[in-house]
Design a protein around this motif. Structure first.
Motif, PDB file in Angstrom:
ATOM      1  N   GLY A   8      57.300 -64.167   2.182  1.00 11.65           N
ATOM      2  CA  GLY A   8      55.883 -64.464   2.069  1.00 11.65           C
ATOM      3  C   GLY A   8      55.630 -65.634   1.128  1.00 11.65           C
ATOM      4  N   ILE A   9      54.662 -66.463   1.485  1.00 17.66           N
ATOM      5  CA  ILE A   9      54.257 -67.588   0.645  1.00 17.66           C
ATOM      6  C   ILE A   9      52.871 -67.282   0.099  1.00 17.66           C
ATOM      7  CG2 ILE A   9      53.873 -70.071   0.522  1.00 17.66           C
ATOM      8  CD1 ILE A   9      56.777 -69.189   1.183  1.00 17.66           C
ATOM      9  N   GLY A  10      52.787 -67.015  -1.177  1.00 13.10           N
ATOM     10  CA  GLY A  10      51.518 -66.642  -1.791  1.00 13.10           C
ATOM     11  C   GLY A  10      51.262 -65.154  -1.692  1.00 13.10           C
ATOM     12  N   LEU A 158      57.858 -75.212  11.776  1.00 11.82           N
ATOM     13  CA  LEU A 158      56.753 -76.149  11.902  1.00 11.82           C
ATOM     14  C   LEU A 158      57.127 -77.456  11.221  1.00 11.82           C
ATOM     15  CD1 LEU A 158      53.990 -75.843  13.239  1.00 11.82           C
ATOM     16  CD2 LEU A 158      53.015 -75.473  10.984  1.00 11.82           C
ATOM     17  N   ALA A 159      56.886 -78.547  11.915  1.00  8.38           N
ATOM     18  CA  ALA A 159      57.214 -79.857  11.364  1.00  8.38           C
ATOM     19  C   ALA A 159      56.237 -80.217  10.252  1.00  8.38           C
ATOM     20  CB  ALA A 159      57.138 -80.916  12.464  1.00  8.38           C
ATOM     21  N   PRO A 160      56.689 -80.960   9.254  1.00  7.71           N
ATOM     22  CA  PRO A 160      55.788 -81.366   8.170  1.00  7.71           C
ATOM     23  C   PRO A 160      54.549 -82.100   8.676  1.00  7.71           C
ATOM     24  CG  PRO A 160      58.061 -81.808   7.567  1.00  7.71           C
ATOM     25  CD  PRO A 160      58.078 -81.397   9.004  1.00  7.71           C
ATOM     26  N   ALA A 161      54.729 -82.952   9.702  1.00  6.79           N
ATOM     27  CA  ALA A 161      53.588 -83.707  10.219  1.00  6.79           C
ATOM     28  C   ALA A 161      52.539 -82.787  10.804  1.00  6.79           C
ATOM     29  CB  ALA A 161      54.060 -84.703  11.285  1.00  6.79           C
ATOM     30  N   GLY A 179      63.201 -71.312   8.123  1.00  6.72           N
ATOM     31  CA  GLY A 179      62.640 -71.786   6.860  1.00  6.72           C
ATOM     32  C   GLY A 179      62.793 -70.795   5.730  1.00  6.72           C
ATOM     33  N   GLY A 180      62.694 -71.312   4.530  1.00 10.78           N
ATOM     34  CA  GLY A 180      62.797 -70.498   3.327  1.00 10.78           C
ATOM     35  C   GLY A 180      61.739 -70.904   2.333  1.00 10.78           C
ATOM     36  N   PRO A 181      61.809 -70.380   1.115  1.00 12.47           N
ATOM     37  CA  PRO A 181      60.763 -70.655   0.119  1.00 12.47           C
ATOM     38  C   PRO A 181      60.703 -72.108  -0.331  1.00 12.47           C
ATOM     39  CG  PRO A 181      62.581 -69.391  -0.844  1.00 12.47           C
ATOM     40  CD  PRO A 181      62.805 -69.404   0.631  1.00 12.47           C
ATOM     41  N   THR A 182      61.781 -72.900  -0.081  1.00 12.84           N
ATOM     42  CA  THR A 182      61.751 -74.313  -0.473  1.00 12.84           C
ATOM     43  C   THR A 182      61.627 -75.238   0.729  1.00 12.84           C
ATOM     44  OG1 THR A 182      64.178 -74.433  -0.467  1.00 12.84           O
ATOM     45  CG2 THR A 182      63.108 -73.903  -2.556  1.00 12.84           C
ATOM     46  N   ALA A 186      56.931 -74.144   3.742  1.00 10.43           N
ATOM     47  CA  ALA A 186      56.523 -73.286   2.628  1.00 10.43           C
ATOM     48  C   ALA A 186      55.797 -74.094   1.557  1.00 10.43           C
ATOM     49  CB  ALA A 186      57.739 -72.588   2.035  1.00 10.43           C
ATOM     50  N   ILE A 187      56.320 -75.259   1.229  1.00  5.80           N
ATOM     51  CA  ILE A 187      55.719 -76.096   0.189  1.00  5.80           C
ATOM     52  C   ILE A 187      54.290 -76.479   0.557  1.00  5.80           C
ATOM     53  CG2 ILE A 187      55.832 -78.364  -0.930  1.00  5.80           C
ATOM     54  CD1 ILE A 187      58.927 -78.102  -0.710  1.00  5.80           C
TER      55      ILE A 187
END
Length: 560
Positions: A8-10, A158-161, A179-182, A186-187
């Motif tokens: 989870g993120i947040g 998901l791509a950053p763009a 993906g992971g927390p970094t 996630a960022i």
């Protein structure tokens, strides 16, 4: 009701129907080209340039952390070494589409094999490859769907763009299988305060239209939730909305003990939003953005302008600036770019700066000038301190060049174990929990193979933090936390119980941490800390703290 687990993120929660991301473009056919290699080369070069320009445009429009991420992707598209791989494959008769696919795929395997942070950049490379191939085929690049109603976006990754330009009025939450927390997903989700669960391997089981509850606080995606689960989720959503709408107050425990809540910033661009979200100052300003990708160190004047811009945003408030943390995963030619077998244990942080003292002197001179021109409360700290002698070197030089308050980062077990002696020399200490965990657990934070050991809840890490907290209390010196451990609402209370006097985190986490602190007194925080310290491992420490917190809340509710 089916539960899918991830990271989870947040702390948020969301309810909505699933909409899946469109599938990737098919792998280009491995058939010989009917065109000359030179012609195919021009097609490839043109497509790479067009994609780079589009990523730069999106980055400029998005701003913030997204801009840096998309600029990095644009650099991937224009990387000469990657283009050389494309040309090599064109020489064998491949089409531009196939050559781009194979070149990016081979480079991807190298990054993925590295694991950790660099491994998660492989997904960014995939996105660039897909965009270039789409440009060559004259078809739209895979992107975020728009079903015309609010939804939970489910994707392999998901791509950053795409993350940078999500319509937050539509996207209720994000779920990715990878993906992971970094990861950049996630960022950017963290920066946008978007409810997200990443690394949910079973997300492929979710179908379009499925109703799900996305519970970031517990790393869960609940498909076909019961009415009771939906009702509980709605109550949490309402509670968080009330917290967000409440008047901003300084961070404090239930008994009124102040715990200043500060923001971690990577550039001055995030200052206004941090203030809006209730940051009482800055606990960690990373200065690397001024130095990375530069051939030579920025001038004193260039640095002074950026530091002045930052300090001006926080009049009368504390702003803690970390001098350049070069080395390890951030080698710089003008500081130290010599290959090292284990750069995380090599010439990094204060060690690298001592070998290039002119760079450090210029930075401290620029900071002192910016401080003189503004009325923020500037404090400056050195990274990767391991000895009292290093502490004395930095604080002496900083004061000589006009810095009034000079402190150190505690990221090594050695600095934590002799914190009483370090703090006899330094004005304050700030604990970087990410690196402290890495060095305590002998687990490289960039390696996915040992990611489970990268947990600041481990009692070994907490015990070292307690050593620093005790030393600070004994000498009347502040002890801050500037690692992202402070963004965990329950762990934040534990850290205060261990002696932390301030907490610094991503601005999006401030509201959750502020609310968590208000639930517990100083005695409660110490009780939670002791429960965690008494555990055998990280998971057990978290569970013990959760149980102790539940007992405290129940006892208070019963009037005990």
């Amino acid at each position: 009701m089916t539960e899918i687990t991830g990271t989870g993120i947040g702390q948020g929660v969301a309810i909505g129907p699933v909409v899946r991301m469109a599938e990737r473009l098919p792998e280009p056919a491995d058939a010989p080209s009917a065109l000359a290699a030179a012609h195919e080369g021009e097609r490839a070069r043109s497509a790479l340039s067009a994609v780079a320009a589009e990523l730069q445009r999106r980055g400029g429009a998005a701003g913030g952390a997204a801009e840096g991420v998309l600029e990095a992707q644009a650099m991937m598209a224009e990387d000469p070494s990657l283009f050389e791989l494309v040309v090599a494959r064109l020489a064998t008769g491949a089409t531009a589409e196939r050559a781009v696919f194979e070149a990016f795929d081979s480079y991807r395997e190298v990054l993925a094999g590295m694991g950790g942070y660099l491994g998660e950049r492989a997904a960014d490379l995939d996105d660039v490859s897909q965009r270039v191939i789409a440009e060559l085929m004259h078809v739209p690049a895979p992107g975020v769907p728009d079903p015309g109603h609010p939804y939970v976006l489910v994707a392999h990754d998901l791509a950053p763009a795409d993350t940078a330009t999500l319509d937050l009025a539509r996207v209720l939450a994000l779920v990715t299988a990878e993906g992971g927390p970094t990861s950049h997903t996630a960022i950017l989700a963290r920066e946008k305060s978007l409810v997200a669960v990443v690394g949910a391997a079973d997300a492929a089981r979710l179908a379009d239209g499925d109703t799900v509850v996305v519970d970031a606080a517990h790393g869960l995606v609940i498909a076909s939730p019961s009415e009771e689960t939906v009702s509980a989720a709605r109550a949490r959503i309402a509670e968080r909305a009330a917290q967000a709408a409440a008047p901003l107050t300084p961070g404090a425990l239930a008994d009124g003990t102040p715990v200043p809540l500060l923001a971690n910033l990577g550039s001055a661009d995030g200052a206004a939003e941090a203030v809006q979200l209730g940051a009482e100052g800055v606990g960690l300003f990373r200065t690397e953005f001024l130095f990375l990708d530069a051939e030579v160190a920025p001038s004193v004047r260039e640095q002074e302008a950026e530091y002045t811009r930052l300090l001006t945003a926080f009049p009368g408030r504390k702003v803690v600036v970390r001098v350049l943390d070069a080395g390890a995963d951030k080698p710089l030619a003008f500081v130290n770019d010599a290959p090292e077998a284990n750069p995380a244990l090599g010439l990094r942080g204060i060690r690298a700066l001592r070998s290039a003292e002119a760079v450090l002197r210029d930075q401290l001179t620029a900071l002192a000038a910016a401080d003189a021109a503004t009325d923020a409360e500037l404090q400056v700290m050195a990274p990767m301190i391991a000895t009292v002698e290093e502490t004395r070197y930095f604080t002496t030089l900083a004061r000589e060049l006009g810095i009034a308050v000079a402190g150190v980062m505690v990221e090594t077990p050695s600095a934590a174990l002799i914190a009483d002696r370090v703090l006899a020399v330094a004005d304050f200490a700030s604990i970087g929990t990410n690196d402290l965990t890495q060095y305590t657990m002998a687990a490289d934070r960039l390696l996915g193979t040992v990611a489970e050991l990268q947990d600041p809840w481990h009692p070994a890490v907490l015990r070292l933090i307690a050593e620093v907290g005790a030393a600070g209390a004994a000498q009347g010196k502040p002890v801050g936390i500037c690692g992202e451990a402070a963004a965990d609402p329950l762990l934040a209370v534990v850290l205060v119980g261990l002696g932390a006097t301030s907490l610094s985190m991503s601005a999006s986490a401030l509201a959750d941490v502020r609310a968590s602190l208000k639930r517990f007194s100083t005695a409660d925080a110490r009780a939670l800390a002791q429960a965690a310290l008494d555990a055998e491992g990280a998971a057990a420490a978290r569970t013990a703290a959760e149980s102790a917190a539940a007992e405290i809340v129940a006892r208070r509710g019963a009037g005990g």
